[in-house]
Design a protein around this motif. Structure first.
Motif, mmCIF file in Angstrom:
data_model
loop_
_atom_site.group_PDB
_atom_site.id
_atom_site.type_symbol
_atom_site.label_atom_id
_atom_site.label_comp_id
_atom_site.label_asym_id
_atom_site.label_seq_id
_atom_site.Cartn_x
_atom_site.Cartn_y
_atom_site.Cartn_z
ATOM 1 N N GLY A 77 0.819 -1.213 0.000
ATOM 2 C CA GLY A 77 0.000 0.000 0.000
ATOM 3 C C GLY A 77 0.846 1.252 0.000
ATOM 4 N N ALA A 78 1.974 1.234 0.733
ATOM 5 C CA ALA A 78 2.857 2.400 0.766
ATOM 6 C C ALA A 78 3.470 2.668 -0.606
ATOM 7 C CB ALA A 78 3.945 2.203 1.810
ATOM 8 N N VAL A 79 3.952 1.594 -1.265
ATOM 9 C CA VAL A 79 4.572 1.756 -2.587
ATOM 10 C C VAL A 79 3.558 2.297 -3.592
ATOM 11 C CG1 VAL A 79 5.646 0.537 -4.516
ATOM 12 C CG2 VAL A 79 6.296 -0.015 -2.161
ATOM 13 N N LEU A 80 2.351 1.670 -3.619
ATOM 14 C CA LEU A 80 1.316 2.098 -4.552
ATOM 15 C C LEU A 80 0.900 3.546 -4.294
ATOM 16 C CD1 LEU A 80 -0.996 1.738 -6.615
ATOM 17 C CD2 LEU A 80 -2.354 0.710 -4.773
ATOM 18 N N SER A 81 0.647 3.886 -3.036
ATOM 19 C CA SER A 81 0.111 5.210 -2.721
ATOM 20 C C SER A 81 1.139 6.306 -2.941
ATOM 21 C CB SER A 81 -0.394 5.233 -1.271
ATOM 22 O OG SER A 81 -1.382 4.248 -1.075
ATOM 23 N N PHE A 82 2.419 6.030 -2.606
ATOM 24 C CA PHE A 82 3.444 7.043 -2.839
ATOM 25 C C PHE A 82 3.618 7.300 -4.337
ATOM 26 C CE2 PHE A 82 5.228 6.472 1.550
ATOM 27 C CZ PHE A 82 5.108 7.792 1.914
ATOM 28 N N VAL A 136 11.762 -16.110 11.978
ATOM 29 C CA VAL A 136 12.935 -15.963 11.118
ATOM 30 C C VAL A 136 12.619 -16.634 9.785
ATOM 31 C CG1 VAL A 136 15.390 -16.434 10.834
ATOM 32 C CG2 VAL A 136 14.457 -15.997 13.115
ATOM 33 N N VAL A 137 12.802 -15.863 8.675
ATOM 34 C CA VAL A 137 12.453 -16.370 7.347
ATOM 35 C C VAL A 137 13.633 -16.213 6.406
ATOM 36 C CG1 VAL A 137 10.031 -15.792 7.683
ATOM 37 C CG2 VAL A 137 11.550 -14.142 6.567
ATOM 38 N N THR A 138 13.584 -16.987 5.313
ATOM 39 C CA THR A 138 14.496 -16.793 4.184
ATOM 40 C C THR A 138 13.648 -16.446 2.960
ATOM 41 O OG1 THR A 138 14.446 -19.153 3.651
ATOM 42 C CG2 THR A 138 16.237 -18.373 5.078
ATOM 43 N N ALA A 139 14.187 -15.569 2.135
ATOM 44 C CA ALA A 139 13.413 -15.045 1.005
ATOM 45 C C ALA A 139 13.287 -16.072 -0.101
ATOM 46 C CB ALA A 139 14.057 -13.782 0.470
ATOM 47 N N GLY A 140 12.074 -16.108 -0.687
ATOM 48 C CA GLY A 140 11.817 -16.940 -1.850
ATOM 49 C C GLY A 140 11.806 -16.113 -3.119
ATOM 50 N N PRO A 141 11.570 -16.744 -4.263
ATOM 51 C CA PRO A 141 11.622 -16.016 -5.542
ATOM 52 C C PRO A 141 10.580 -14.901 -5.653
ATOM 53 C CG PRO A 141 10.742 -18.244 -5.837
ATOM 54 C CD PRO A 141 11.292 -18.193 -4.451
ATOM 55 N N LEU A 142 9.382 -15.127 -5.111
ATOM 56 C CA LEU A 142 8.366 -14.076 -5.205
ATOM 57 C C LEU A 142 8.726 -12.870 -4.344
ATOM 58 C CD1 LEU A 142 4.958 -15.998 -5.310
ATOM 59 C CD2 LEU A 142 6.311 -15.061 -7.186
ATOM 60 N N PHE A 143 9.464 -13.098 -3.257
ATOM 61 C CA PHE A 143 9.895 -11.968 -2.432
ATOM 62 C C PHE A 143 10.814 -11.053 -3.235
ATOM 63 C CE2 PHE A 143 13.130 -10.007 0.240
ATOM 64 C CZ PHE A 143 12.367 -9.335 1.165
ATOM 65 N N TRP A 144 11.767 -11.682 -3.955
ATOM 66 C CA TRP A 144 12.697 -10.852 -4.736
ATOM 67 C C TRP A 144 11.994 -10.187 -5.923
ATOM 68 C CZ3 TRP A 144 16.559 -9.627 -2.048
ATOM 69 C CH2 TRP A 144 17.146 -10.512 -1.152
ATOM 70 N N ALA A 145 11.025 -10.881 -6.492
ATOM 71 C CA ALA A 145 10.259 -10.248 -7.578
ATOM 72 C C ALA A 145 9.477 -9.048 -7.052
ATOM 73 C CB ALA A 145 9.309 -11.269 -8.209
ATOM 74 N N HIS A 146 8.841 -9.229 -5.869
ATOM 75 C CA HIS A 146 8.106 -8.111 -5.269
ATOM 76 C C HIS A 146 9.049 -6.963 -4.921
ATOM 77 C CE1 HIS A 146 6.013 -5.732 -2.282
ATOM 78 N NE2 HIS A 146 6.923 -6.088 -1.380
ATOM 79 N N ALA A 148 11.971 -6.198 -6.335
ATOM 80 C CA ALA A 148 12.427 -5.529 -7.558
ATOM 81 C C ALA A 148 11.341 -4.613 -8.113
ATOM 82 C CB ALA A 148 12.830 -6.573 -8.599
ATOM 83 N N TYR A 149 10.106 -5.099 -8.101
ATOM 84 C CA TYR A 149 9.000 -4.276 -8.598
ATOM 85 C C TYR A 149 8.830 -3.021 -7.742
ATOM 86 C CZ TYR A 149 4.222 -2.731 -9.453
ATOM 87 O OH TYR A 149 3.109 -1.972 -9.723
ATOM 88 N N SER A 150 8.887 -3.184 -6.422
ATOM 89 C CA SER A 150 8.702 -2.041 -5.522
ATOM 90 C C SER A 150 9.801 -1.008 -5.722
ATOM 91 C CB SER A 150 8.680 -2.518 -4.067
ATOM 92 O OG SER A 150 7.614 -3.424 -3.855
#
Length: 526
Positions: A77-82, A136-146, A148-150
């Protein structure tokens, strides 16, 4: 309190600041379209920050998974609204299709988070443990895609603000600078958080939004950001129908709008290839000449036809040194041709009025002339005589008048016919006109004539009357046996009268005296 306590407290403070700023901007929603997306952006950052605080607030392990969804709801929401806020600030109209297009990625993100416990495409691994419990998490492919898009969206927003900053001055420039710093702070912090070799125990990006919140609060309250949203160049220059050119001090074209490109030479080339080339080589010679003449306005006629109103203004820096020129060319063909048509119509009207006046004067003159002899008739004689008497009295000069009559004119008509009588009148009029000014000879009626003798006293007038009588005696009309004689009566103002009636009456009595005395003679008034 654990070692995370102070950091969580700062993030909570950041959330409070962004929430407060959001309330302030929401109150301005009626003043500018930029208020609503900024309010949503600050609310999203607040949700993001609260979620991070909860993740580090010693919650039960079963509750930690529930904070992920609102966390990324705040992120997206922050990325879209800004992005939408920057569009509004730069003057772009917030159309529903554009808002919907930017909303596709946040919707897919929330769907991926909902399915992630089964697919593990967003978070490859999730481990909850420790005291207090931490996720504690490790990033998956969709995290990096999100991510990069942001970043791409944020970078395009920053680029828009940078271009806005370059094209404005004063308060608007300071506003753009404030927005750049406000965006750069959380951007830099998030790069640190997601860097693989940096092991931060908590997402401090919401903390960086403390800076964003403070800067936007300053922009809203002190710089009046939402009241002075600048209008985008594309909405002003790009859409106007006038051709707009920017030419540097060396005569090179540095910018133009679509209407300006349409005014270039046909062989100038595409719009993106003409910038940097000599302006004089791209436009009609008439336009180039008007620009070289310096500041001012002139109407030129290009070779392609039509008319252009070319206005040139110098652009100068703060020290007064020239930076270039702004050239605005407006197609005034229709207006100019209408003005020319109106001028031609006025010329024709003036010519017609002059013709009418001339015809009227001719009619007046014709009405005042005797059709047989061409002499003036008595219609305006009395008024003219009154004016001359007034003038003579003012200057103290005499004015004499001779009233003449053709002797035995009725007998001429009866004996030789009216045609011969008309010839007699014409010849007498010719002789009188030859011995006096034409404007001083009047056919008074029938066989009577009046001759005005300005500035002549009684004796001089009598001598002139004798000359006229003698000259008329030589009139011949083709009838050898016909001998023409004239009787005349002479009166002089002011001795014999000061008005037309008095002077004519005195001359008429003298004429009757000449008739009664045997005709063919001149008699002075008593």
């Amino acid at each position: 309190m654990t070692s995370m306590g102070p950091l969580a407290l700062l993030i909570a403070l950041a959330a409070a600041i962004t929430a407060t700023t959001g309330v302030l901007t929401f109150r301005r929603r009626r003043e500018t379209p930029a208020a609503l997306p900024l309010t949503v952006a600050l609310a999203s950052v607040t949700v993001w920050g609260v979620s991070v605080v909860l993740q580090n607030a010693a919650l039960p392990a079963s509750w930690l998974d529930a904070t992920v969804f609102p966390q990324f709801l705040g992120v997206s929401g922050a990325v879209l609204s800004f992005r939408l806020f920057v569009d509004a600030v730069s003057g772009r109209v917030l159309r529903p299709r554009r808002v919907l297009a930017f909303s596709v990625e946040p919707a897919l993100l929330l769907l991926a988070l909902a399915l992630d416990p089964q697919l593990h495409w967003f978070h490859a691994t999730v481990d909850i443990g420790g005291d207090p419990a931490r996720r504690v998490v490790t990033a998956g492919p969709l995290f990096w895609a999100h991510t990069a898009y942001s970043y791409l969206v944020v970078l395009t927003a920053a680029s828009t603000i940078w271009q806005l900053r370059r094209s404005t001055r004063g308060l608007l420039r300071r506003q753009a600078t404030t927005m750049l710093v406000a965006i750069a702070a959380p951007f830099a912090c998030n790069l640190t958080v997601i860097a693989p070799r940096v092991a931060l125990p908590v997402d401090i990006t919401p903390l960086a939004f403390t800076v964003t919140g403070v800067l936007f609060a300053y922009a809203v309250l002190q710089q009046d950001l939402l009241r002075l949203v600048p209008v985008a160049r594309s909405l002003v220059v790009e859409t106007v129908t006038d051709a707009v050119f920017v030419v540097d001090e060396r005569g090179r074209l540095v910018d133009l709008n679509p209407a300006g490109h349409a005014q270039l030479r046909p062989d100038a080339g595409p719009r993106d290839t003409v910038v940097g080339r000599p302006f004089a080589d791209l436009v009609d010679a008439a336009v180039a000449g008007a620009v070289d003449a310096g500041d001012g306005e002139t109407v030129v006629q290009p070779a392609r036809g039509g008319f252009l109103d070319v206005r040139t203004r110098w652009i100068r820096d703060d020290r007064g040194d020239p930076l270039g020129r702004v050239v605005v060319a407006r197609d005034v063909t229709e207006r100019y041709e209408a003005a020319q048509a109106l001028e031609r119509a006025n010329d024709r009207l003036r010519a017609q009025v002059a013709t009418i006046e001339r015809l009227r004067a001719d009619l007046v003159e014709e009405a005042s002339r005797d059709p047989l002899t061409g002499l003036r008739n008595r219609r305006r004689f009395v008024d003219d005589l009154a004016a001359r008497l007034t003038t003579a009295a003012e200057v103290g000069r005499p004015l004499s008048l001779v009233l003449l009559d053709v002797d035995h004119f009725k007998a001429i008509n009866d004996t030789h016919g009216h045609a011969v009588g008309d010839d007699v009148l014409v010849e007498v009029a010719r002789v009188l006109g030859a011995h006096a000014r034409p404007e001083d000879v009047v056919r008074y009626g029938g066989e009577e004539f009046v001759v005005l003798l300005p500035h002549l006293d009684t004796d001089a007038a009598r001598a002139r009357a004798e000359e006229l009588r003698t000259a008329c005696a030589g009139v011949r009309v083709g009838v050898e046996s016909l001998r023409i004689t004239i009787s005349a009566g002479v009166a002089t103002a002011p001795a014999h009268g000061t008005t037309p009636d008095e002077l004519l009456l005195a001359a008429d009595r003298a004429l009757y005296g000449a008739k009664g005395g045997g005709r063919d003679r001149v008699v002075l008034a008593d």
